[in-house]
Design an enzyme around this catalytic site. Structure first.
Site, PDB file in Angstrom:
ATOM      1  N   ASP A  49       0.831  -1.209   0.000  1.00  0.00           N
ATOM      2  CA  ASP A  49       0.000   0.000   0.000  1.00  0.00           C
ATOM      3  C   ASP A  49       0.867   1.262   0.000  1.00  0.00           C
ATOM      4  O   ASP A  49       0.527   2.271  -0.627  1.00  0.00           O
ATOM      5  CB  ASP A  49      -0.941  -0.019   1.217  1.00  0.00           C
ATOM      6  CG  ASP A  49      -1.842  -1.251   1.204  1.00  0.00           C
ATOM      7  OD1 ASP A  49      -2.130  -1.758   0.104  1.00  0.00           O
ATOM      8  OD2 ASP A  49      -2.238  -1.713   2.295  1.00  0.00           O
TER       9      ASP A  49
ATOM     10  N   ARG B 136       2.073   1.874  -3.452  1.00  0.00           N
ATOM     11  CA  ARG B 136       0.993   2.492  -4.267  1.00  0.00           C
ATOM     12  C   ARG B 136       0.799   3.964  -3.893  1.00  0.00           C
ATOM     13  O   ARG B 136       0.513   4.802  -4.756  1.00  0.00           O
ATOM     14  CB  ARG B 136      -0.309   1.703  -4.060  1.00  0.00           C
ATOM     15  CG  ARG B 136      -0.254   0.343  -4.727  1.00  0.00           C
ATOM     16  CD  ARG B 136      -1.542  -0.420  -4.554  1.00  0.00           C
ATOM     17  NE  ARG B 136      -1.472  -1.681  -5.276  1.00  0.00           N
ATOM     18  CZ  ARG B 136      -2.127  -2.787  -4.938  1.00  0.00           C
ATOM     19  NH1 ARG B 136      -2.921  -2.783  -3.877  1.00  0.00           N
ATOM     20  NH2 ARG B 136      -2.009  -3.872  -5.659  1.00  0.00           N
TER      21      ARG B 136
HETATM   22  O1  LIG Z   1      -6.840  -6.117  -4.065  1.00  0.00           O
HETATM   23  C1  LIG Z   1      -6.768  -7.306  -3.750  1.00  0.00           C
HETATM   24  O2  LIG Z   1      -7.757  -7.999  -3.531  1.00  0.00           O
HETATM   25  C2  LIG Z   1      -5.424  -7.985  -3.687  1.00  0.00           C
HETATM   26  C3  LIG Z   1      -4.445  -7.295  -2.813  1.00  0.00           C
HETATM   27  O3  LIG Z   1      -4.899  -7.175  -1.505  1.00  0.00           O
HETATM   28  C4  LIG Z   1      -4.001  -5.970  -3.372  1.00  0.00           C
HETATM   29  O4  LIG Z   1      -4.093  -4.967  -2.664  1.00  0.00           O
HETATM   30  O5  LIG Z   1      -3.531  -5.951  -4.518  1.00  0.00           O
END
Ligand SMILES: O=C(O)C[C@H](O)C(=O)O
Ligand SMILES: NC(=O)c1ccc[n+]([C@@H]2O[C@H](COP(=O)([O-])OP(=O)(O)OC[C@H]3O[C@@H](n4cnc5c(N)ncnc54)[C@H](O)[C@@H]3O)[C@@H](O)[C@H]2O)c1
Length: 308
Positions: A148, A151
């Site tokens: 996270d 991202r």
């Molecule tokens: O989004 C999802 O279901 C898979 C994973 O947790 C992600 O964040 O990529």
């Protein structure tokens, strides 16, 4: 040192690939339940070794856990991924049974193992591993915050129109569409708070796009993401195997830290050769504290659906 990755699907294979490419582990063992699948993925990956220049040995097995014996780290990616429109929490029914069974097999053959939990809903699956494995809490680490945060940095760089290497930032709390807490107040561009460069509207957009990062990719791909999840796991495994002591946000069992107990949630921690060396206590704003507590309440509700 040996690393086991259970689940040779999209994420498991990506974990194995990034770990091998960085060449810090002696061996990666892929395990899957689908006959021949892990063996095939391992062979395909091994045929990249001379091309990509790594010496890590990758092997595969269909459910023979004796091949995983003596693993320093085991990564659990087995289970189903979500489809567009689903939440991660909807996966609990199938994935809880898989994660529990896999954990028992891993611990039986590697009692000193450090487990990294990836399967979703991850914070709840990490909690399940704590409740069923008998391992000390320092050796169970949920992967969510590393991904996270990557991202978050991607979205910050986009808004700042800067290279990603200029940007730093961290996401804590839950690995869910609503419970993620990107720490905007602490995000920087080369040490300067990003709030100096971004408007309130840009800030809100970066936070929202970060929180729905997994859902956005699931909509585009028809299943959930694997490259960045695999890379995030490889960073955590390397910090353990090479005793790097990196500070990485991970889903950890809390015992009073951040005002919560008996729950796994994303918090910054020092990750080294023994697993979690220390949970780092950082100062949150009042708004961040409230959001952290809200995320904890939601995860606790999902944990309530577990049967041990
Ligand atoms: O989004 C999802 O279901 C898979 C994973 O947790 C992600 O964040 O990529
Ligand atoms: N925590 C995170 O940040 C994060 C990121 C991405 C994906 N995920 C989760 O990781 C999981 C895997 O995602 P994927 O895209 O790799 O799915 P996938 O379907 O591509 O792979 C899952 C693999 O698990 C195997 N499997 C199922 N039951 C098993 C068992 N009992 N033993 C061994 N193997 C078993 C399947 O055969 C399959 O090959 C999902 O739950 C997904 O939501 C979490």
């Amino acid at each position: 040192m040996k690393v086991t990755v259970v689940g040779a699907g999209a994420v498991g294979a990506s974990c194995a690939e990034y770990i091998a490419m960085k060449d810090f582990a002696a061996e990666v063992v892929l395990v899957d339940i689908k006959e021949g699948f892990a063996e095939g993925k391992a062979m395909d990956l091994m045929q990249t070794a001379s091309l990509n220049g790594f010496d890590t040995k990758i092997t595969g097995t269909t459910g023979d856990y004796s091949k995983t014996a003596g693993s320093k780290v085991a990564v659990i990616t087995s289970g189903i991924p979500r489809k567009p429109g689903m939440t991660r929490e909807e996966l609990i029914g199938i994935n809880a049974g898989i994660v529990k069974e896999v954990t028992q097999n891993l611990v039986k053959h590697s009692p000193d193992v450090i487990i990294i939990v990836v399967s979703n809903p991850m914070d709840t699956m990490a909690y399940l591993v704590h409740k069923t494995s008998g391992l000390p809490k320092e050796r169970i680490i949920g992967m969510g915050g590393a991904l996270d945060s990557a991202r978050f940095k991607y979205r910050l760089a986009e808004a700042l129109e800067s290279p990603i290497s200029d940007v730093d930032g961290m996401v804590i709390a839950a690995h869910s569409d609503t419970g993620m807490l990107p720490l905007f107040s602490k995000a920087t561009r080369n040490g300067v708070p990003v709030s100096e460069f971004l408007s309130d509207e840009q800030k809100a957009n970066v936070i929202e796009e970060t929180k729905i990062g997994g859902a956005t990719l699931t909509k585009l791909l028809g299943t959930s993401a694997w490259y960045a999840p695999g890379a995030a796991v490889s960073v955590m495994v390397q910090s353990i195997l090479c005793d790097q002591k990196k500070m990485i946000p991970c889903s950890l069992m809390l015992d009073g830290e951040y005002g919560e107990s008996d729950i796994c949630l994303g918090v910054p921690a020092i990750i080294g050769k023994d697993g979690v060396e220390k949970i780092v206590n950082i100062t949150l704003t009042e708004e961040e504290k409230a959001k952290f507590a809200e995320a904890a309440k939601a995860v606790r509700d999902v944990n309530g659906d577990l049967k041990f």
